[in-house]
Scaffold this active site. Structure first.
Site, PDB file in Angstrom:
ATOM      1  N   HIS A 123       1.011   5.025 -27.403  1.00 18.67           N
ATOM      2  CA  HIS A 123       0.523   3.718 -27.847  1.00 18.67           C
ATOM      3  C   HIS A 123      -0.967   3.825 -28.186  1.00 18.67           C
ATOM      4  O   HIS A 123      -1.778   4.186 -27.341  1.00 18.67           O
ATOM      5  CB  HIS A 123       0.736   2.661 -26.759  1.00 18.67           C
ATOM      6  N   PRO A 140      -2.079  -4.873 -10.908  1.00 16.66           N
ATOM      7  CA  PRO A 140      -1.499  -4.116 -12.028  1.00 16.66           C
ATOM      8  C   PRO A 140      -2.030  -4.515 -13.398  1.00 16.66           C
ATOM      9  O   PRO A 140      -1.695  -3.890 -14.395  1.00 16.66           O
ATOM     10  CB  PRO A 140      -0.001  -4.409 -11.904  1.00 16.66           C
ATOM     11  N   LYS A 148      -3.623   0.536 -13.746  1.00 17.16           N
ATOM     12  CA  LYS A 148      -4.452   1.604 -13.170  1.00 17.16           C
ATOM     13  C   LYS A 148      -3.928   2.203 -11.871  1.00 17.16           C
ATOM     14  O   LYS A 148      -4.384   3.273 -11.467  1.00 17.16           O
ATOM     15  CB  LYS A 148      -5.862   1.048 -12.908  1.00 17.16           C
ATOM     16  N   TYR A 157      -0.655  -8.679 -23.361  1.00 20.57           N
ATOM     17  CA  TYR A 157      -1.148  -9.390 -22.185  1.00 20.57           C
ATOM     18  C   TYR A 157      -1.466 -10.810 -22.653  1.00 20.57           C
ATOM     19  O   TYR A 157      -2.318 -11.003 -23.521  1.00 20.57           O
ATOM     20  CB  TYR A 157      -2.421  -8.743 -21.636  1.00 20.57           C
ATOM     21  N   TYR A 180      -9.282   1.070 -20.593  1.00 23.83           N
ATOM     22  CA  TYR A 180      -7.816   1.072 -20.594  1.00 23.83           C
ATOM     23  C   TYR A 180      -7.267   2.489 -20.783  1.00 23.83           C
ATOM     24  O   TYR A 180      -6.305   2.881 -20.131  1.00 23.83           O
ATOM     25  CB  TYR A 180      -7.291   0.153 -21.700  1.00 23.83           C
TER      26      TYR A 180
HETATM   27  P1  FAS Z   1       3.272   5.193  -3.075  1.00 21.65           P
HETATM   28  O1  FAS Z   1       3.242   3.926  -2.286  1.00 21.65           O
HETATM   29  O2  FAS Z   1       3.945   5.203  -4.410  1.00 21.65           O
HETATM   30  O3  FAS Z   1       3.994   6.344  -2.212  1.00 21.65           O
HETATM   31  C1  FAS Z   1       3.742   6.464  -0.837  1.00 21.65           C
HETATM   32  C2  FAS Z   1       4.957   7.139  -0.212  1.00 21.65           C
HETATM   33  O4  FAS Z   1       4.677   7.362   1.177  1.00 21.65           O
HETATM   34  C3  FAS Z   1       6.195   6.270  -0.279  1.00 21.65           C
HETATM   35  O5  FAS Z   1       7.288   7.002  -0.804  1.00 21.65           O
HETATM   36  C4  FAS Z   1       6.439   5.854   1.183  1.00 21.65           C
HETATM   37  O6  FAS Z   1       7.818   5.744   1.493  1.00 21.65           O
HETATM   38  C5  FAS Z   1       5.816   6.999   1.935  1.00 21.65           C
HETATM   39  N1  FAS Z   1       5.375   6.635   3.292  1.00 21.65           N
HETATM   40  C6  FAS Z   1       4.793   5.479   3.679  1.00 21.65           C
HETATM   41  N2  FAS Z   1       4.532   5.524   5.003  1.00 21.65           N
HETATM   42  C7  FAS Z   1       4.946   6.744   5.446  1.00 21.65           C
HETATM   43  C8  FAS Z   1       4.940   7.392   6.710  1.00 21.65           C
HETATM   44  N3  FAS Z   1       4.452   6.782   7.794  1.00 21.65           N
HETATM   45  N4  FAS Z   1       5.452   8.639   6.804  1.00 21.65           N
HETATM   46  C9  FAS Z   1       5.942   9.263   5.699  1.00 21.65           C
HETATM   47  N5  FAS Z   1       5.972   8.712   4.470  1.00 21.65           N
HETATM   48  C10 FAS Z   1       5.477   7.456   4.354  1.00 21.65           C
HETATM   49  N6  FAS Z   1       0.669   0.483 -10.794  1.00 21.65           N
HETATM   50  C11 FAS Z   1       0.521   0.394 -12.131  1.00 21.65           C
HETATM   51  O7  FAS Z   1      -0.282   1.144 -12.703  1.00 21.65           O
HETATM   52  N7  FAS Z   1       1.259  -0.530 -12.857  1.00 21.65           N
HETATM   53  C12 FAS Z   1       2.184  -1.368 -12.243  1.00 21.65           C
HETATM   54  O8  FAS Z   1       2.814  -2.177 -12.900  1.00 21.65           O
HETATM   55  C13 FAS Z   1       2.374  -1.293 -10.850  1.00 21.65           C
HETATM   56  N8  FAS Z   1       3.295  -2.090 -10.202  1.00 21.65           N
HETATM   57  C14 FAS Z   1       3.442  -1.990  -8.846  1.00 21.65           C
HETATM   58  C15 FAS Z   1       4.373  -2.784  -8.129  1.00 21.65           C
HETATM   59  C16 FAS Z   1       4.503  -2.679  -6.740  1.00 21.65           C
HETATM   60  C17 FAS Z   1       5.511  -3.552  -5.996  1.00 21.65           C
HETATM   61  C18 FAS Z   1       3.675  -1.788  -6.022  1.00 21.65           C
HETATM   62  C19 FAS Z   1       3.778  -1.689  -4.507  1.00 21.65           C
HETATM   63  C20 FAS Z   1       2.750  -0.999  -6.705  1.00 21.65           C
HETATM   64  C21 FAS Z   1       2.638  -1.090  -8.122  1.00 21.65           C
HETATM   65  N9  FAS Z   1       1.738  -0.284  -8.824  1.00 21.65           N
HETATM   66  C22 FAS Z   1       1.574  -0.356 -10.173  1.00 21.65           C
HETATM   67  C23 FAS Z   1       0.930   0.652  -8.141  1.00 21.65           C
HETATM   68  C24 FAS Z   1       1.769   1.886  -7.879  1.00 21.65           C
HETATM   69  O9  FAS Z   1       2.196   2.437  -9.103  1.00 21.65           O
HETATM   70  C25 FAS Z   1       0.931   2.808  -7.048  1.00 21.65           C
HETATM   71  O10 FAS Z   1      -0.397   2.897  -7.554  1.00 21.65           O
HETATM   72  C26 FAS Z   1       1.518   4.194  -6.932  1.00 21.65           C
HETATM   73  O11 FAS Z   1       2.829   4.074  -6.459  1.00 21.65           O
HETATM   74  C27 FAS Z   1       0.621   4.995  -5.994  1.00 21.65           C
HETATM   75  O12 FAS Z   1       1.293   6.140  -5.664  1.00 21.65           O
HETATM   76  P2  FAS Z   1       1.144   6.772  -4.194  1.00 21.65           P
HETATM   77  O13 FAS Z   1      -0.295   6.830  -3.848  1.00 21.65           O
HETATM   78  O14 FAS Z   1       1.964   8.011  -4.210  1.00 21.65           O
HETATM   79  O15 FAS Z   1       1.765   5.679  -3.195  1.00 21.65           O
HETATM   80  C1  PHB Z   2       4.573  -1.889 -16.776  1.00 22.49           C
HETATM   81  O1  PHB Z   2       5.087  -1.457 -17.826  1.00 22.49           O
HETATM   82  O2  PHB Z   2       5.216  -2.023 -15.713  1.00 22.49           O
HETATM   83  C2  PHB Z   2       3.114  -2.283 -16.796  1.00 22.49           C
HETATM   84  C3  PHB Z   2       2.347  -1.984 -17.916  1.00 22.49           C
HETATM   85  C4  PHB Z   2       0.998  -2.343 -17.928  1.00 22.49           C
HETATM   86  C5  PHB Z   2       0.460  -3.007 -16.833  1.00 22.49           C
HETATM   87  C6  PHB Z   2       1.242  -3.299 -15.703  1.00 22.49           C
HETATM   88  C7  PHB Z   2       2.583  -2.934 -15.696  1.00 22.49           C
HETATM   89  O3  PHB Z   2      -0.860  -3.371 -16.848  1.00 22.49           O
END
Ligand code: FAS
Ligand code: PHB
Length: 396
Positions: free
Chosen positions: A72, A293, A297, A201, A385
């Site tokens: 994109h 989100p 980032k 957005y 971005y």
């Molecule tokens: P993660 O949370 O992905 O992974 C951590 C891992 O550690 C998990 O698998 C968990 O099960 C494990 N864990 C936890 N406690 C533990 C323990 N005590 N022992 C062993 N393992 C354990 N980012 C975007 O850029 N765009 C989005 O749209 C977006 N939407 C999101 C929606 C939600 C609901 C959430 C929660 C986050 C969202 N994010 C988004 C952010 C997301 O993408 C995170 O930045 C990303 O998953 C970060 O990755 P990790 O640091 O690996 O953490």
């Molecule tokens: C998504 O595709 O889930 C998405 C993309 C851009 C954002 C947040 C979520 O800023």
């Protein structure tokens, strides 16, 4: 049981660090609380910065991404009924983002780790770091009813916001900074063609909305809701009707609706823990910081921590520079705070915070108008971005 780096968490942070270390011949073991299927069931990020794509390529896990990722060169901000395009490529000298879901990234990393024969314990319980301020830390855990001790040289806390790593650091050794927004994003995934070629957005007096995608046949949409809203309160029909009201009429008229294949609410939160290191334990990704989100980032910031941690471990293992560990936190935090700023700015200016016009809502309107009307303003949005440059470790 012994390894060099004990990685807690098999999300994108833990898996990508594990892959890079394995490729470099640095032994590591991942301990994950959940099953692999559960990790893959979580629907999260969708947009990858160029730095993230480059690091996934360096890790040797980008074949599917290169084949199926959507390049994109821009995205749109819908404001006051108008659609203003942020020309990422033109405003950043040729940079772009890649649309490729976090689920796919995680699956690619899982497959690569399995192929490399590296050790991962899924459904590991009671994972607990010990003696992290000594030069012989270890992690205890149980797996299938058996208790284990994993001796290691370093611990990488990649266990997300609710993990054990950050919580195991004495409170007096940690400074945390937090802002909880009174907002959530209700997200829907559907097997329908995206409403537009690029992400939109949208600000609106009824609240924020966002149009994203995963492929030419799979769409991802969000609408702003209250932070404590339940997805169960929203039928598919209600979601589509509300989304249409918040989009510009020409976009709403193009929207193809269909049954939701996933529906969830993510609360919006900004958070940073300082420092991101305690003794021989490092914090990476959501274990150390959270961004709303709105700036796309979260995943990308986690990857930039992995990049820094990986360079630190190469300094330690390839160049016998154990002191490189002490540069990790400051190197990460500089870029983290600038990215927190961008995510906070996008969130603060694109969402509805008041039912009645007030000074803040006028400031929001003026802020967005200024940035969209000004090439310098659009360039500022664009360079954030596509992702700020990864921070380099200080010279030896
Ligand atoms: P993660 O949370 O992905 O992974 C951590 C891992 O550690 C998990 O698998 C968990 O099960 C494990 N864990 C936890 N406690 C533990 C323990 N005590 N022992 C062993 N393992 C354990 N980012 C975007 O850029 N765009 C989005 O749209 C977006 N939407 C999101 C929606 C939600 C609901 C959430 C929660 C986050 C969202 N994010 C988004 C952010 C997301 O993408 C995170 O930045 C990303 O998953 C970060 O990755 P990790 O640091 O690996 O953490
Ligand atoms: C998504 O595709 O889930 C998405 C993309 C851009 C954002 C947040 C979520 O800023």
């Amino acid at each position: 049981m012994k390894t060099e780096v004990a990685i807690i968490g098999a999300g994108p942070s833990g898996l990508l660090l594990g892959q890079l270390l394995t490729n470099a011949g640095i032994d590591n073991v991942i301990l994950e609380r959940r099953s692999g299927a559960y990790v893959l069931s979580r629907i999260r990020a969708g947009v990858l910065e160029q730095g993230t794509v480059d690091l996934l390529r360096e890790a040797g896990v980008a074949d599917n991404l290169d084949a199926n990722g959507l390049i994109h060169d821009g995205f749109e901000i819908a404001f006051n009924g108008d659609r203003v395009r942020i020309d990422l490529e033109g405003l950043t000298g040729g940079k772009h983002v890649t649309v490729y879901g976090q689920t796919a990234v995680t699956e690619d990393l899982m497959n690569a780790r399995r192929a490399a024969g590296a050790t991962t314990y899924y459904e590991a319980e009671d994972v607990t770091p010990h003696d992290v301020t000594t030069d012989a830390p270890y992690v205890s855990f149980t797996h299938e009813g058996t208790a284990y001790r994993l001796d290691c040289a370093y611990i990488a806390g990649c266990d997300g916001f609710h993990g054990v790593s950050r919580r195991s650091i004495p409170a007096e050794r940690l400074n945390t900074f937090s802002r909880e927004y009174p907002l959530g994003w209700l997200g829907v995934m559907s097997e329908t063609p995206p409403v537009a070629e690029e992400l939109i957005y949208a600000t609106h007096e009824r609240g924020f909305a966002m149009c994203s995608m995963r492929s030419p046949t799979r769409s991802r949409y969000y609408i702003q809701v209250a932070a404590d809203e339940s997805p169960d309160n929203w039928s598919d029909e209600a979601f589509w009707a509300e989304l249409k009201q918040r989009l510009p009429a020409d976009v709403a008229g193009q929207l193809v609706t269909g049954p939701s294949i996933e529906k969830s609410v993510a609360p919006l939160h900004s958070f940073v823990a300082e420092p991101m290191q305690y003794g021989r334990m490092l914090l990476l990704g959501d274990a150390a910081h959270i961004v709303p989100p709105t700036g796309a980032k979260g995943l990308n910031l986690a990857v930039s921590d992995v990049n820094t941690a990986y360079r630190v471990f190469r300094q330690i293992y390839d160049h016998s520079r154990p002191e490189a560990l002490n540069a990790y936190s400051a190197t990460c935090l500089s870029r983290i705070w600038k990215t927190e700023r961008f995510s906070w700015w996008m969130t603060s200016n694109l969402h509805k915070f008041s039912d009645t016009p007030d000074f803040n809502s006028r400031m929001q309107r003026a802020e967005i108008s200024y940035y969209l009307d000004s090439k310098a303003g659009r360039a500022t949005i664009a360079e954030n971005y596509v992702g700020l440059p990864f921070a380099a470790l200080p010279a030896a």
